[in-house]
Design a protein around this motif. Structure first.
Motif, PDB file in Angstrom:
ATOM      1  N   ASP A 142      19.096 -33.975 -42.516  1.00 19.36           N
ATOM      2  CA  ASP A 142      19.118 -35.439 -42.633  1.00 19.36           C
ATOM      3  C   ASP A 142      17.748 -36.057 -42.380  1.00 19.36           C
ATOM      4  N   GLY A 143      16.709 -35.325 -42.729  1.00 15.75           N
ATOM      5  CA  GLY A 143      15.350 -35.835 -42.599  1.00 15.75           C
ATOM      6  C   GLY A 143      14.625 -35.396 -41.353  1.00 15.75           C
ATOM      7  N   VAL A 144      15.346 -34.925 -40.343  1.00 11.63           N
ATOM      8  CA  VAL A 144      14.692 -34.476 -39.102  1.00 11.63           C
ATOM      9  C   VAL A 144      13.773 -33.293 -39.380  1.00 11.63           C
ATOM     10  N   GLY A 145      14.120 -32.466 -40.365  1.00  6.61           N
ATOM     11  CA  GLY A 145      13.322 -31.283 -40.670  1.00  6.61           C
ATOM     12  C   GLY A 145      12.039 -31.562 -41.418  1.00  6.61           C
ATOM     13  N   CYS A 146      11.849 -32.786 -41.905  1.00 11.48           N
ATOM     14  CA  CYS A 146      10.626 -33.115 -42.642  1.00 11.48           C
ATOM     15  C   CYS A 146       9.397 -32.903 -41.767  1.00 11.48           C
ATOM     16  N   GLY A 147       8.390 -32.233 -42.320  1.00 10.41           N
ATOM     17  CA  GLY A 147       7.163 -31.970 -41.583  1.00 10.41           C
ATOM     18  C   GLY A 147       7.177 -30.693 -40.785  1.00 10.41           C
ATOM     19  N   ALA A 148       8.339 -30.040 -40.662  1.00  8.49           N
ATOM     20  CA  ALA A 148       8.420 -28.779 -39.918  1.00  8.49           C
ATOM     21  C   ALA A 148       7.760 -27.656 -40.712  1.00  8.49           C
ATOM     22  N   CYS A 149       7.207 -26.693 -39.997  1.00  9.28           N
ATOM     23  CA  CYS A 149       6.526 -25.553 -40.625  1.00  9.28           C
ATOM     24  C   CYS A 149       7.336 -24.271 -40.420  1.00  9.28           C
ATOM     25  N   TYR A 150       7.323 -23.422 -41.449  1.00 10.49           N
ATOM     26  CA  TYR A 150       8.025 -22.142 -41.399  1.00 10.49           C
ATOM     27  C   TYR A 150       7.155 -21.040 -41.992  1.00 10.49           C
ATOM     28  N   CYS A 185       5.190  -7.537 -51.496  1.00  7.47           N
ATOM     29  CA  CYS A 185       5.010  -8.622 -50.528  1.00  7.47           C
ATOM     30  C   CYS A 185       4.097  -8.258 -49.364  1.00  7.47           C
ATOM     31  N   THR A 186       3.376  -9.271 -48.874  1.00 12.09           N
ATOM     32  CA  THR A 186       2.535  -9.096 -47.707  1.00 12.09           C
ATOM     33  C   THR A 186       3.379  -9.145 -46.435  1.00 12.09           C
ATOM     34  N   ASP A 187       2.792  -8.695 -45.333  1.00 15.20           N
ATOM     35  CA  ASP A 187       3.499  -8.732 -44.057  1.00 15.20           C
ATOM     36  C   ASP A 187       3.578 -10.153 -43.490  1.00 15.20           C
ATOM     37  N   ASN A 188       2.554 -10.946 -43.747  1.00 15.47           N
ATOM     38  CA  ASN A 188       2.493 -12.284 -43.150  1.00 15.47           C
ATOM     39  C   ASN A 188       3.170 -13.354 -43.999  1.00 15.47           C
ATOM     40  N   GLY A 189       3.243 -13.155 -45.296  1.00 13.55           N
ATOM     41  CA  GLY A 189       3.846 -14.157 -46.160  1.00 13.55           C
ATOM     42  C   GLY A 189       3.006 -15.418 -46.197  1.00 13.55           C
ATOM     43  N   VAL A 190       3.665 -16.578 -46.109  1.00 14.26           N
ATOM     44  CA  VAL A 190       2.974 -17.856 -46.224  1.00 14.26           C
ATOM     45  C   VAL A 190       3.607 -18.850 -45.246  1.00 14.26           C
ATOM     46  N   THR A 191       2.792 -19.749 -44.713  1.00 14.31           N
ATOM     47  CA  THR A 191       3.300 -20.827 -43.871  1.00 14.31           C
ATOM     48  C   THR A 191       3.438 -22.087 -44.705  1.00 14.31           C
ATOM     49  N   ILE A 192       4.646 -22.639 -44.746  1.00 16.73           N
ATOM     50  CA  ILE A 192       4.917 -23.809 -45.583  1.00 16.73           C
ATOM     51  C   ILE A 192       5.303 -25.009 -44.713  1.00 16.73           C
ATOM     52  N   VAL A 193       5.202 -26.183 -45.301  1.00 15.66           N
ATOM     53  CA  VAL A 193       5.641 -27.425 -44.674  1.00 15.66           C
ATOM     54  C   VAL A 193       6.779 -28.008 -45.508  1.00 15.66           C
ATOM     55  N   ILE A 194       7.832 -28.471 -44.857  1.00  9.12           N
ATOM     56  CA  ILE A 194       8.956 -29.084 -45.563  1.00  9.12           C
ATOM     57  C   ILE A 194       8.567 -30.500 -45.999  1.00  9.12           C
ATOM     58  N   THR A 195       8.713 -30.757 -47.315  1.00 13.39           N
ATOM     59  CA  THR A 195       8.379 -32.078 -47.853  1.00 13.39           C
ATOM     60  C   THR A 195       9.494 -32.690 -48.692  1.00 13.39           C
ATOM     61  N   ASP A 196      10.589 -31.945 -48.912  1.00 14.04           N
ATOM     62  CA  ASP A 196      11.615 -32.460 -49.825  1.00 14.04           C
ATOM     63  C   ASP A 196      12.960 -31.803 -49.510  1.00 14.04           C
ATOM     64  N   HIS A 197      14.010 -32.360 -50.099  1.00 16.20           N
ATOM     65  CA  HIS A 197      15.371 -31.858 -49.929  1.00 16.20           C
ATOM     66  C   HIS A 197      15.960 -31.530 -51.291  1.00 16.20           C
ATOM     67  N   GLY A 198      16.578 -30.342 -51.409  1.00 12.76           N
ATOM     68  CA  GLY A 198      17.197 -29.959 -52.666  1.00 12.76           C
ATOM     69  C   GLY A 198      17.838 -28.594 -52.566  1.00 12.76           C
ATOM     70  N   ARG A 232      10.735 -20.508 -37.757  1.00 11.65           N
ATOM     71  CA  ARG A 232      10.001 -21.734 -37.440  1.00 11.65           C
ATOM     72  C   ARG A 232       8.707 -21.357 -36.727  1.00 11.65           C
ATOM     73  N   VAL A 233       7.612 -21.996 -37.128  1.00  9.27           N
ATOM     74  CA  VAL A 233       6.313 -21.780 -36.490  1.00  9.27           C
ATOM     75  C   VAL A 233       5.679 -23.141 -36.210  1.00  9.27           C
ATOM     76  N   SER A 234       4.618 -23.123 -35.448  1.00 16.58           N
ATOM     77  CA  SER A 234       3.929 -24.352 -35.081  1.00 16.58           C
ATOM     78  C   SER A 234       3.082 -24.850 -36.238  1.00 16.58           C
ATOM     79  N   CYS A 235       3.133 -26.153 -36.498  1.00 14.74           N
ATOM     80  CA  CYS A 235       2.256 -26.770 -37.490  1.00 14.74           C
ATOM     81  C   CYS A 235       0.894 -27.029 -36.861  1.00 14.74           C
ATOM     82  N   SER A 236      -0.150 -26.719 -37.593  1.00 16.86           N
ATOM     83  CA  SER A 236      -1.503 -26.930 -37.088  1.00 16.86           C
ATOM     84  C   SER A 236      -2.367 -27.504 -38.198  1.00 16.86           C
ATOM     85  N   TYR A 237      -3.020 -28.616 -37.896  1.00 17.34           N
ATOM     86  CA  TYR A 237      -3.937 -29.251 -38.843  1.00 17.34           C
ATOM     87  C   TYR A 237      -5.269 -29.473 -38.135  1.00 17.34           C
ATOM     88  N   PRO A 238      -6.146 -28.468 -38.175  1.00 11.94           N
ATOM     89  CA  PRO A 238      -7.439 -28.598 -37.489  1.00 11.94           C
ATOM     90  C   PRO A 238      -8.200 -29.835 -37.970  1.00 11.94           C
TER      91      PRO A 238
END
Length: 256
Positions: A75-83, A93-106, A145-151
């Motif tokens: 319900d929008g609470v997840g927006c901006g969360a990083c995974y 596939c790599t071991d680390n994959g990719v870190t993404i940010v939630i920006t949409d619902h679908g 879930r991982v921490s979002c970081s924007y240096p």
């Protein structure tokens, strides 16, 4: 003496087993099995629209490593969360994959994530492996879930273009940081400290009619799954003469 000795020998193992079960039940760093697809008609980055309210900013947020989610939208609470998302086929596939940010619902079939094409490709070990993943379209993944970081980026407030000073104020929060969710937002008058709780309109967009007057102090409540909550008060205020479409740097970074 023998029975007592046997009890002492077995007790630590029992305690260790019970501790292991408890840690497994509450593991916040464990990976969850799922599936992921990618935006079929997008360019490399995300989209210029989305249910989180980021607009065109959402297409390039996190260098375009973004995702649409279904249940994780919350319900929008997840927006901006990083995974952290990684596909599970060791050949591609790599071991680390990719870190993404939630920006949409679908939704897309039995998937939890619809990644941008860029993010989906970055799960591959090589350019050829990435092309093979794209050809598959949907892959098995695991995520956490991982921490979002924007240096060098502070949390930023973008005033919605539909805001109407001084009668209606809406804004979206950019560069949400850390591992916690923003679950409440208040605006406070800096002169008398009277505060007003805002409404989550949708996604990461917060609104109020009849906003407080004067320079405004923002307060954000960061919450986690364990019930821990922390109010964060930015260094910078929203100016008295705020304007629709403007962005305001809060002056804070949050690593909760």
């Amino acid at each position: 003496m023998a029975p007592s000795l046997r009890f002492l020998l077995f007790l630590p193992a029992t305690l260790f087993f019970m501790q292991t079960l408890a840690e497994a039940a509450t593991c916040s760093d464990c990976f969850i099995q799922s599936r992921a697809a990618y935006y079929p008609n997008s360019d490399e980055n995300g989209t210029n629209t989305g249910r989180c309210g980021y607009g065109s900013f959402g297409a390039t947020l996190n260098d375009g490593d973004v995702a649409t989610v279904s249940d994780l939208y919350r319900d929008g609470v997840g927006c901006g969360a990083c995974y952290q998302v990684r596909c599970t086929n060791s050949y591609y596939c790599t071991d680390n994959g990719v870190t993404i940010v939630i920006t949409d619902h679908g939704y897309s079939g039995n998937t939890d994530f619809i990644l941008s094409r860029r993010a989906f490709s970055r799960m591959g070990q090589t350019t050829d492996a990435a092309a093979s993943l794209i050809a598959l379209g949907v892959v098995d993944i695991e995520y956490r879930r991982v921490s979002c970081s924007y240096p060098y980026k502070n949390i930023t407030i973008k005033i919605d273009e539909n805001s109407n000073y001084p009668y209606y104020l809406a804004f979206v929060i950019w560069h949400q940081q850390g591992r916690r969710d923003i679950t409440a937002v208040q605006l406070c008058e800096t002169q008398n400290f009277a505060c007003k709780l805002l409404d989550r309109s949708y996604g990461a967009v917060w609104t109020t009619t009849s906003p407080p007057s004067g320079p405004l102090s923002l307060r954000m409540l960061f919450s986690d799954d364990n019930g821990d909550e922390t109010w964060v008060v930015p260094v910078n205020n929203i100016p008295q003469d705020w304007k629709a479409g403007e962005t305001y740097d809060t002056g804070v970074q949050v690593n909760l």
